[in-house]
Scaffold this motif. Structure first.
Motif, PDB file in Angstrom:
ATOM      1  N   ARG A  41       0.532  -1.206  -0.334  1.00  0.00           N
ATOM      2  CA  ARG A  41      -0.133   0.014  -0.059  1.00  0.00           C
ATOM      3  C   ARG A  41       0.927   1.439   0.436  1.00  0.00           C
ATOM      4  O   ARG A  41       1.682   1.236   0.743  1.00  0.00           O
ATOM      5  CB  ARG A  41      -0.692  -0.082   1.489  1.00  0.00           C
ATOM      6  CG  ARG A  41      -1.857   1.396   1.710  1.00  0.00           C
ATOM      7  CD  ARG A  41      -2.316   0.992   2.764  1.00  0.00           C
ATOM      8  NE  ARG A  41      -3.723   0.794   2.558  1.00  0.00           N
ATOM      9  CZ  ARG A  41      -4.453   0.852   3.976  1.00  0.00           C
ATOM     10  NH1 ARG A  41      -4.647   1.084   4.688  1.00  0.00           N
ATOM     11  NH2 ARG A  41      -5.835  -0.210   3.411  1.00  0.00           N
ATOM     12  N   ARG A  87      -1.903   1.604  -6.205  1.00  0.00           N
ATOM     13  CA  ARG A  87      -2.747   0.820  -6.232  1.00  0.00           C
ATOM     14  C   ARG A  87      -2.368   0.173  -4.998  1.00  0.00           C
ATOM     15  O   ARG A  87      -0.574  -0.265  -4.907  1.00  0.00           O
ATOM     16  CB  ARG A  87      -3.336   0.100  -7.329  1.00  0.00           C
ATOM     17  CG  ARG A  87      -1.757  -0.702  -7.859  1.00  0.00           C
ATOM     18  CD  ARG A  87      -2.492  -1.018  -9.106  1.00  0.00           C
ATOM     19  NE  ARG A  87      -1.262  -1.729  -9.527  1.00  0.00           N
ATOM     20  CZ  ARG A  87      -0.932  -2.985 -10.391  1.00  0.00           C
ATOM     21  NH1 ARG A  87      -2.164  -3.515 -10.683  1.00  0.00           N
ATOM     22  NH2 ARG A  87       0.173  -2.685 -11.618  1.00  0.00           N
ATOM     23  N   GLU A  88      -3.121  -0.549  -4.164  1.00  0.00           N
ATOM     24  CA  GLU A  88      -2.709  -1.971  -3.476  1.00  0.00           C
ATOM     25  C   GLU A  88      -2.551  -3.263  -3.772  1.00  0.00           C
ATOM     26  O   GLU A  88      -2.844  -3.101  -5.252  1.00  0.00           O
ATOM     27  CB  GLU A  88      -4.096  -2.177  -2.050  1.00  0.00           C
ATOM     28  CG  GLU A  88      -3.914  -1.082  -1.471  1.00  0.00           C
ATOM     29  CD  GLU A  88      -5.591  -1.173  -0.358  1.00  0.00           C
ATOM     30  OE1 GLU A  88      -5.507  -0.759   0.838  1.00  0.00           O
ATOM     31  OE2 GLU A  88      -6.234  -2.747  -0.606  1.00  0.00           O
ATOM     32  N   GLU A 116     -11.810  -7.938  -4.850  1.00  0.00           N
ATOM     33  CA  GLU A 116     -12.244  -7.344  -4.244  1.00  0.00           C
ATOM     34  C   GLU A 116     -13.752  -8.174  -3.667  1.00  0.00           C
ATOM     35  O   GLU A 116     -13.843  -6.838  -2.385  1.00  0.00           O
ATOM     36  CB  GLU A 116     -13.538  -7.477  -6.187  1.00  0.00           C
ATOM     37  CG  GLU A 116     -13.086  -6.826  -7.104  1.00  0.00           C
ATOM     38  CD  GLU A 116     -13.276  -4.866  -7.082  1.00  0.00           C
ATOM     39  OE1 GLU A 116     -13.790  -5.217  -5.771  1.00  0.00           O
ATOM     40  OE2 GLU A 116     -12.146  -4.284  -6.719  1.00  0.00           O
ATOM     41  N   TYR A 119     -12.271  -5.363  -0.353  1.00  0.00           N
ATOM     42  CA  TYR A 119     -12.313  -4.425  -0.117  1.00  0.00           C
ATOM     43  C   TYR A 119     -13.484  -4.091   0.391  1.00  0.00           C
ATOM     44  O   TYR A 119     -14.731  -3.807   1.527  1.00  0.00           O
ATOM     45  CB  TYR A 119     -12.786  -3.467  -1.156  1.00  0.00           C
ATOM     46  CG  TYR A 119     -11.498  -3.924  -2.158  1.00  0.00           C
ATOM     47  CD1 TYR A 119     -10.491  -2.777  -1.348  1.00  0.00           C
ATOM     48  CD2 TYR A 119     -10.534  -3.676  -3.259  1.00  0.00           C
ATOM     49  CE1 TYR A 119      -9.221  -2.189  -1.972  1.00  0.00           C
ATOM     50  CE2 TYR A 119      -9.825  -3.606  -3.878  1.00  0.00           C
ATOM     51  CZ  TYR A 119      -8.730  -3.197  -3.020  1.00  0.00           C
ATOM     52  OH  TYR A 119      -7.244  -2.862  -3.516  1.00  0.00           O
ATOM     53  N   LYS A 120     -14.654  -5.565  -0.205  1.00  0.00           N
ATOM     54  CA  LYS A 120     -16.213  -5.408   0.062  1.00  0.00           C
ATOM     55  C   LYS A 120     -16.457  -5.962   2.053  1.00  0.00           C
ATOM     56  O   LYS A 120     -16.839  -5.321   2.537  1.00  0.00           O
ATOM     57  CB  LYS A 120     -17.001  -6.518  -0.913  1.00  0.00           C
ATOM     58  CG  LYS A 120     -18.638  -6.620  -0.281  1.00  0.00           C
ATOM     59  CD  LYS A 120     -19.374  -7.838  -1.120  1.00  0.00           C
ATOM     60  CE  LYS A 120     -20.799  -7.692  -0.774  1.00  0.00           C
ATOM     61  NZ  LYS A 120     -20.832  -8.145   0.628  1.00  0.00           N
ATOM     62  N   ARG A 122     -14.188  -5.679   4.177  1.00  0.00           N
ATOM     63  CA  ARG A 122     -13.488  -3.755   4.715  1.00  0.00           C
ATOM     64  C   ARG A 122     -14.403  -3.392   5.245  1.00  0.00           C
ATOM     65  O   ARG A 122     -14.595  -2.281   6.177  1.00  0.00           O
ATOM     66  CB  ARG A 122     -12.493  -3.421   3.999  1.00  0.00           C
ATOM     67  CG  ARG A 122     -10.869  -4.085   4.157  1.00  0.00           C
ATOM     68  CD  ARG A 122     -10.081  -3.562   2.889  1.00  0.00           C
ATOM     69  NE  ARG A 122      -8.956  -3.829   3.066  1.00  0.00           N
ATOM     70  CZ  ARG A 122      -7.568  -3.378   2.631  1.00  0.00           C
ATOM     71  NH1 ARG A 122      -7.854  -2.301   1.828  1.00  0.00           N
ATOM     72  NH2 ARG A 122      -6.361  -3.777   2.196  1.00  0.00           N
ATOM     73  N   ALA A 123     -15.287  -3.171   4.005  1.00  0.00           N
ATOM     74  CA  ALA A 123     -15.989  -1.677   4.559  1.00  0.00           C
ATOM     75  C   ALA A 123     -17.728  -1.851   5.162  1.00  0.00           C
ATOM     76  O   ALA A 123     -17.550  -1.594   5.789  1.00  0.00           O
ATOM     77  CB  ALA A 123     -17.021  -1.335   2.101  1.00  0.00           C
ATOM     78  N   ALA A 250      -6.614  -7.971   3.884  1.00  0.00           N
ATOM     79  CA  ALA A 250      -7.873  -7.519   4.317  1.00  0.00           C
ATOM     80  C   ALA A 250      -8.499  -6.350   5.722  1.00  0.00           C
ATOM     81  O   ALA A 250      -9.394  -6.028   6.153  1.00  0.00           O
ATOM     82  CB  ALA A 250      -8.819  -8.379   4.742  1.00  0.00           C
ATOM     83  N   ASP A 277      -5.245  -0.818  10.559  1.00  0.00           N
ATOM     84  CA  ASP A 277      -5.137   0.635  10.104  1.00  0.00           C
ATOM     85  C   ASP A 277      -3.494   1.236  10.037  1.00  0.00           C
ATOM     86  O   ASP A 277      -2.493   1.290   9.805  1.00  0.00           O
ATOM     87  CB  ASP A 277      -5.666   1.362   8.650  1.00  0.00           C
ATOM     88  CG  ASP A 277      -6.576   0.683   8.020  1.00  0.00           C
ATOM     89  OD1 ASP A 277      -6.472  -0.546   7.806  1.00  0.00           O
ATOM     90  OD2 ASP A 277      -7.974   1.936   7.139  1.00  0.00           O
TER      91      ASP A 277
END
Length: 281
Positions: A41, A87-88, A116, A119-120, A122-123, A250, A277
């Motif tokens: 990152r 980008r990661e 993907e 990212y889902k 995490r969110a 993740a 983080d």
């Protein structure tokens, strides 16, 4: 910008579309090898030293020659430089016993985009089912050849567990011991919050020591958290103030549903994710 970056331990950047492994590599034939996965990152690989320490520990448990840390560090820098800072990425360090007929160990690094689903998770968090791991918490001490505390390439059972969870409509898995203790996920550590106390099951129960979980524990005290290793039961997850699956890529995925039970308590949601983080920075 390369979609994938492949680097061998001698520092050579390879074409990721050209075959690298021999067909008789024991890592392919028998899953006889170890690996690590790091988050890339902002143009940097995160928690490198923690992952290299675990790679060395896993290699020792598997009877592989000790990895040369400096060689791996240099190869990591080359891969990250090829990847860029925009980008990661997920960087895998792979170390196998080599060819069946006898050879030097096989060692390479593969850097690919973050999936993907990560990212889902995490969110939005994840739904989880508990599954029997099929062994006791004292198996690691009784049978060290099972390599329970090593991160090996033998991931067929973990992948089968994740496919089974998907067939049930869940995103992920938490393993349970034969005595009914919470262990870990197929690719994550389990983190439980009771107020401002963060708890994870002890590695002595045959759990892979988590690099991201340890990084979190290292900084949590500076943010008014208490951390503990202690046995956890599934019922403890249901009544907790929060449950997360913590991993290198993740990071912190909040568990919002466990075996059909709603775990959508809002305390600490966002705060733990932000702390993870910060820990990997």
């Amino acid at each position: 910008m390369a979609e994938r970056v492949l680097v061998t331990l001698d520092g050579e950047v390879r074409d990721a579309d050209v075959p690298l492994l021999h067909a008789d590599d024991i890592g392919v034939l028998r899953g006889d090898g170890v690996f690590e996965t790091l988050l890339v990152r902002g143009g940097r690989a995160r928690t490198v030293e923690q992952h290299l320490s675990r790679l060395v520990s896993s290699a020792a448990a598997a009877g592989l020659p000790a990895p040369e840390r400096e060689d791996w560090r240099l190869a990591i820098d080359i891969a990250v430089d090829q990847w860029g800072a925009e980008r990661e990425g997920a960087l895998r360090l792979v170390y196998t016993r080599g060819r069946e007929g006898g050879s030097e160990p096989t060692a390479f690094l593969l850097l690919t985009p973050v999936a993907e689903r990560v990212y889902k998770a995490r969110a939005d968090g994840v739904s989880v089912v508990t599954l029997e791991r099929g062994y006791s918490v004292d198996l690691a001490s009784k049978a060290p050849w099972q390599l329970l505390g090593a991160k090996t390439l033998s991931y067929a059972t973990n992948m089968a567990a994740l496919r089974h969870a998907e067939s049930l409509g869940a995103d992920d898995v938490i393993y349970i011991s034969s005595e009914g203790f919470v262990l870990e996920g197929p690719r994550s550590s389990v983190l439980v919050a009771r107020g401002r106390t963060l708890i994870t099951p002890p590695p002595e129960q045959g759990i892979l020591p988590g690099t991201t979980q340890q990084a979190l524990f290292d900084v949590a005290g500076d943010h008014n958290f208490v951390v503990r290793y202690e046995p956890v039961r599934p019922a403890d997850l249901v009544v907790a103030d929060g449950v997360w699956l913590v991993s290198s890529v993740a990071l912190a995925a909040r568990v919002h549903t466990l075996d059909g039970h709603d775990l959508s308590r809002r305390s600490l949601v966002g705060e733990v994710e932000a702390l993870v983080d910060a820990a990997v920075e």
